[in-house]
Design a protein around this motif. Structure first.
Motif, mmCIF file in Angstrom:
data_model
loop_
_atom_site.group_PDB
_atom_site.id
_atom_site.type_symbol
_atom_site.label_atom_id
_atom_site.label_comp_id
_atom_site.label_asym_id
_atom_site.label_seq_id
_atom_site.Cartn_x
_atom_site.Cartn_y
_atom_site.Cartn_z
ATOM 1 N N ASP A 80 -13.411 5.124 28.991
ATOM 2 C CA ASP A 80 -14.356 6.237 29.051
ATOM 3 C C ASP A 80 -14.506 6.869 27.669
ATOM 4 O O ASP A 80 -13.672 7.671 27.240
ATOM 5 C CB ASP A 80 -13.866 7.272 30.065
ATOM 6 N N THR A 81 -15.574 6.522 26.981
ATOM 7 C CA THR A 81 -15.768 6.991 25.606
ATOM 8 C C THR A 81 -16.129 8.471 25.524
ATOM 9 O O THR A 81 -16.203 9.017 24.424
ATOM 10 C CB THR A 81 -16.856 6.157 24.902
ATOM 11 N N SER A 82 -16.341 9.114 26.666
ATOM 12 C CA SER A 82 -16.592 10.558 26.644
ATOM 13 C C SER A 82 -15.292 11.346 26.481
ATOM 14 O O SER A 82 -15.320 12.544 26.207
ATOM 15 C CB SER A 82 -17.307 10.998 27.924
ATOM 16 N N LYS A 83 -14.163 10.671 26.644
ATOM 17 C CA LYS A 83 -12.857 11.325 26.515
ATOM 18 C C LYS A 83 -12.363 11.219 25.074
ATOM 19 O O LYS A 83 -12.749 10.312 24.333
ATOM 20 C CB LYS A 83 -11.839 10.678 27.458
ATOM 21 N N ARG A 111 -7.400 8.631 25.358
ATOM 22 C CA ARG A 111 -7.688 7.280 25.847
ATOM 23 C C ARG A 111 -6.589 6.309 25.427
ATOM 24 O O ARG A 111 -6.104 5.510 26.247
ATOM 25 C CB ARG A 111 -9.038 6.807 25.317
#
Length: 363
Positions: A249-252, A257
């Motif tokens: 999840d690149t929004s984290k 991560r």
């Protein structure tokens, strides 16, 4: 008039009874798990009745609950379907965010490993099903190998369970690369090596920090811990759990991560009283906020060469031993030591990005 009312009431009561009988009949026909703790592990996976219909479809029976950790352990790009089953009127309890739930005797953790792009033809093929069964004496492992027809999975016994085995699988990755792997069916000792904690076998993924996320059940999204409570499988859990995330999840945040990734892939060995506790690093999620536990600026016990002395060299993945080990398939060098035979490109890239983002100066 009273006679008419009486007849109407009698008719309604009769109709109600028939409806109740119909509902009870449906309930009686619902599939239930077949489990005798003194007889398990069974020779065939189908004997448990964990799944209804065609076995290969893995449609769970009543009270067989699916789950999925926030981040998944890498196993040569195999996909996984996981389930929990517990005996009637038993509950697990919460111990801490980073410890597996305390499961009652009779609990079964079910983990199916499969590929859905097996070549040629992009077909789905289940390779193995691993069970962890909690007996009065503790957890035991049961390994089931699926036949080519995908109609049954048979208990691995004898030399195959003592020494392990391999199965060649050719599959297509999401980037369309074709990969062939000698997929490893673990031996009992290999299972124990990863699941060992304080000289006892324990589950890895079923920690509150990993399950405190939503899962898309047939009836909709729900927090997985709450689902276990609703099913009568978990007594309770706190509202302030510090949770891992999906490393994809690149929004984290990048560090969260990466810490989630190493927790699920590496922490079962790199923690106190585990297989690699003699090493300097501690990779459990609740330890890696301290970057020294991740190996940042830490000199390795066994440097590779003069250019690879630190576990993590800030800003330079090429001079970081952890990056080197994640990139290796050499059994004497790779990390993790077990559970993979190919490089996890996405995991390596995540580690690389994180290392290169660091700007500390090592003493």
């Amino acid at each position: 008039m009273k006679k008419i009312y009486f007849l109407i009431l009698s008719f309604l009561l009769l109709l109600s009874c028939k409806n109740d009988e119909k509902m009870e009949a449906v309930e009686a026909e619902s599939p239930f798990v077949n489990f005798n703790i003194d007889a398990v592990p069974y020779a065939k996976l189908s004997t448990y009745s964990f799944f209804t219909g065609d076995l290969k479809n893995l449609n769970p029976s009543k009270k067989v609950i699916p789950y999925e950790p926030a981040s998944s352990l890498f196993t040569d790009y195999a996909l996984k379907k996981r389930f929990i089953w517990m005996p009637e009127s038993t509950k697990a309890t919460y111990a801490s965010d980073d410890q597996s739930l305390n499961f009652p005797v009779g609990t079964v953790l079910i983990k199916n490993f499969y590929y859905n792009t097996v070549q040629p033809g992009n077909t789905t093929k289940i390779i193995e099903t691993r069970l962890m069964i909690k007996k009065a004496s503790g957890w035991i492992f049961a390994e089931y190998l699926w036949n080519d027809e995908q109609t049954e999975a048979n208990l691995v016994t004898g030399a195959d369970f003592t020494s392990g085995s391999s199965k060649n699988v050719t599959f297509k990755k999401t980037n369309n690369d074709i990969v062939t792997t000698a997929y490893r069916i673990p031996s009992e000792s290999e299972c124990y090596a990863c699941h060992k904690l304080d000289n006892q076998p324990v589950p890895i993924g079923v920690k509150p920090q990993n399950l405190n996320v939503s899962y898309n059940y047939p009836n909709g999204l729900k927090n997985q811990l709450q689902k276990l409570v609703d099913e009568g499988y978990l007594q309770s859990y706190p509202s302030n759990i510090v949770s891992t995330v999906d490393y994809r999840d690149t929004s984290k945040p990048l560090d969260i991560r990466l810490r989630s990734y190493v927790d699920i892939n590496c922490a079962h060995c790199h923690q106190e009283k585990a297989r690699c506790d003699y090493r300097a690093i501690r990779l459990s999620f609740n330890k890696t906020a301290n970057f020294a536990n991740m190996g940042v600026c830490v000199t390795a016990d066994e440097p590779i060469d003069q250019s690879l002395e630190r576990i993590i060299t800030p800003g330079n993945h090429n001079k970081s031993i952890m990056d080197y080990r994640l990139n290796s398939v050499d059994e004497s060098m790779r990390m993790p030591l077990l559970g993979r035979t190919v490089v996890h490109d996405e995991g390596v890239e995540l580690l690389k990005q994180w290392i290169n983002s660091l700007n500390q100066n090592c003493p």
